[in-house]
Design a protein around this motif. Sequence first.
Motif, PDB file in Angstrom:
ATOM      1  N   GLU A  94     -12.102  -6.987  -0.475  1.00  0.00           N
ATOM      2  CA  GLU A  94     -12.504  -6.545   0.863  1.00  0.00           C
ATOM      3  C   GLU A  94     -11.588  -5.441   1.374  1.00  0.00           C
ATOM      4  N   LYS A  95     -10.274  -5.605   1.190  1.00  0.00           N
ATOM      5  CA  LYS A  95      -9.333  -4.577   1.643  1.00  0.00           C
ATOM      6  C   LYS A  95      -9.558  -3.256   0.909  1.00  0.00           C
ATOM      7  N   MET A  96      -9.837  -3.348  -0.388  1.00  0.00           N
ATOM      8  CA  MET A  96     -10.057  -2.142  -1.177  1.00  0.00           C
ATOM      9  C   MET A  96     -11.360  -1.451  -0.788  1.00  0.00           C
ATOM     10  N   LEU A  97     -12.465  -2.211  -0.751  1.00  0.00           N
ATOM     11  CA  LEU A  97     -13.746  -1.615  -0.398  1.00  0.00           C
ATOM     12  C   LEU A  97     -13.745  -1.112   1.040  1.00  0.00           C
ATOM     13  N   GLY A  98     -13.095  -1.852   1.930  1.00  0.00           N
ATOM     14  CA  GLY A  98     -13.006  -1.430   3.323  1.00  0.00           C
ATOM     15  C   GLY A  98     -12.315  -0.084   3.453  1.00  0.00           C
ATOM     16  N   GLU A  99     -11.298   0.128   2.638  1.00  0.00           N
ATOM     17  CA  GLU A  99     -10.590   1.409   2.666  1.00  0.00           C
ATOM     18  C   GLU A  99     -11.488   2.539   2.165  1.00  0.00           C
ATOM     19  N   LEU A 100     -12.223   2.277   1.086  1.00  0.00           N
ATOM     20  CA  LEU A 100     -13.121   3.296   0.555  1.00  0.00           C
ATOM     21  C   LEU A 100     -14.235   3.634   1.536  1.00  0.00           C
ATOM     22  N   MET A 101     -14.639   2.624   2.340  1.00  0.00           N
ATOM     23  CA  MET A 101     -15.724   2.823   3.295  1.00  0.00           C
ATOM     24  C   MET A 101     -15.213   3.278   4.662  1.00  0.00           C
ATOM     25  N   GLN A 102     -13.899   3.532   4.760  1.00  0.00           N
ATOM     26  CA  GLN A 102     -13.274   4.014   5.995  1.00  0.00           C
ATOM     27  C   GLN A 102     -13.503   3.047   7.151  1.00  0.00           C
ATOM     28  N   ARG A 103     -13.314   1.767   6.875  1.00  0.00           N
ATOM     29  CA  ARG A 103     -13.490   0.750   7.911  1.00  0.00           C
ATOM     30  C   ARG A 103     -12.131   0.230   8.381  1.00  0.00           C
ATOM     31  N   ASP A 104     -12.131  -0.356   9.564  1.00  0.00           N
ATOM     32  CA  ASP A 104     -10.887  -0.833  10.161  1.00  0.00           C
ATOM     33  C   ASP A 104     -10.301  -2.021   9.406  1.00  0.00           C
ATOM     34  N   ASN A 105     -11.117  -2.687   8.586  1.00  0.00           N
ATOM     35  CA  ASN A 105     -10.592  -3.804   7.790  1.00  0.00           C
ATOM     36  C   ASN A 105     -10.049  -3.341   6.445  1.00  0.00           C
ATOM     37  N   GLY A 106      -9.987  -2.034   6.232  1.00  0.00           N
ATOM     38  CA  GLY A 106      -9.484  -1.491   4.980  1.00  0.00           C
ATOM     39  C   GLY A 106      -7.992  -1.699   4.819  1.00  0.00           C
ATOM     40  N   LEU A 107      -7.524  -1.513   3.626  1.00  0.00           N
ATOM     41  CA  LEU A 107      -6.123  -1.731   3.292  1.00  0.00           C
ATOM     42  C   LEU A 107      -5.193  -0.922   4.183  1.00  0.00           C
ATOM     43  N   MET A 108      -5.605   0.287   4.526  1.00  0.00           N
ATOM     44  CA  MET A 108      -4.808   1.157   5.390  1.00  0.00           C
ATOM     45  C   MET A 108      -5.602   1.560   6.630  1.00  0.00           C
ATOM     46  N   ARG A 109      -6.496   0.670   7.033  1.00  0.00           N
ATOM     47  CA  ARG A 109      -7.358   0.857   8.205  1.00  0.00           C
ATOM     48  C   ARG A 109      -8.202   2.120   8.082  1.00  0.00           C
ATOM     49  N   GLY A 110      -8.565   2.467   6.841  1.00  0.00           N
ATOM     50  CA  GLY A 110      -9.458   3.593   6.616  1.00  0.00           C
ATOM     51  C   GLY A 110      -8.802   4.947   6.587  1.00  0.00           C
ATOM     52  N   LYS A 111      -7.476   4.996   6.685  1.00  0.00           N
ATOM     53  CA  LYS A 111      -6.790   6.282   6.790  1.00  0.00           C
ATOM     54  C   LYS A 111      -6.339   6.841   5.443  1.00  0.00           C
TER      55      LYS A 111
END
Length: 342
Positions: A94-111
């Motif tokens: 989830e953290k990895m895909l969230g980052e790729l999708m530029q979502r706030d739940n991403g590993l680096m909050r999409g940044k």
Amino acid sequence: MAKKTAETTVLDRSNDDIGEAVRLELYRKQQVIRQAEQRAYDLFLQNLVKGTSHLSLGQEAIAAAFGTAMKPGDLSFCTYRGHAHTLARGVSVEKMLGELMQRDNGLMRGKGGSMHLTSVEHGVMGSYAIIGAHLPIACGAALTAQYKGTGDVAVCFFGDGTTNIGAFHEALNFAAIWKLPVVFVCENNLYMEYTAIHEVTAVKHPAADRAAAYGLERIVVDGNDADAVYRTAQTAFAKARAGDGPSLIECLTYRHSGHSRADPAKYRPEGELERWKERDPIKVYRERLKSFGIAESVMTNIDQEVARMVDAATEACKAAPMPPEDILFTDVYADGGWAWRN
């Protein structure tokens, strides 16, 4: 493995030096990497992953084996093809895909996006888009571990093209002279970006054949065999922790897709991909597990469990909000802001 006698075939369940629990972990990690990256590709086609990304489909055994052999405190330094190594250190799908999708739940909050995955908590000290830039940085981390006497090891992953970059030779020389606890891992998938490595390199093995120049052992391993990579990693880590210096390991593998999403890989000879897919690391390892008496149903259960996890992570990321605007200028400069520049 199976031992043949005059009367029958006796199944050897001793599972040699690796053991069933570790083997199942190696298989599971390869499945997590494969399914998560395939999902990332599918999401890209749905326009839910922006820009480009670089997949490790076909190279899973290397990340899985090193990730399993590493201990808490060891540090990973990755290239832009870093999803696999990030997942192998325990970062969630989830953290990895969230980052790729530029979502706030991403590993680096999409940044950070695909090419800059970082998780200090998991020992993932960044994915680097500049070829060879992270090799000297890994040396710095290893020097810190040596100075503090922590026993930790820095592990630096890079592609075959990096071996023709100056930073590769500088880092190897520095690490050898100072006997640093760093393991350099060349993931030789035969191609740099669009060019075959053998066309622009004077030696057959771009990493291993240069090891002697720095007083290091020549190490070439089948990068599609998780057991072979795992054993090689263990030996290198033991050497580093004992204070005996660095290792340079060349893992022979093959990427199933092009360099990036924008690359159809038409430059590859006809039939080459199909031949390498016969030695798909997951296919190879599944047969290995069966030869050790592990039931087909056990692997199928792992496959299905991982599929459910990836599905759940995908839905969570689709439902997650985009990052708020107020974090736009945080984590950019050392002081956390940008106002001082004005």
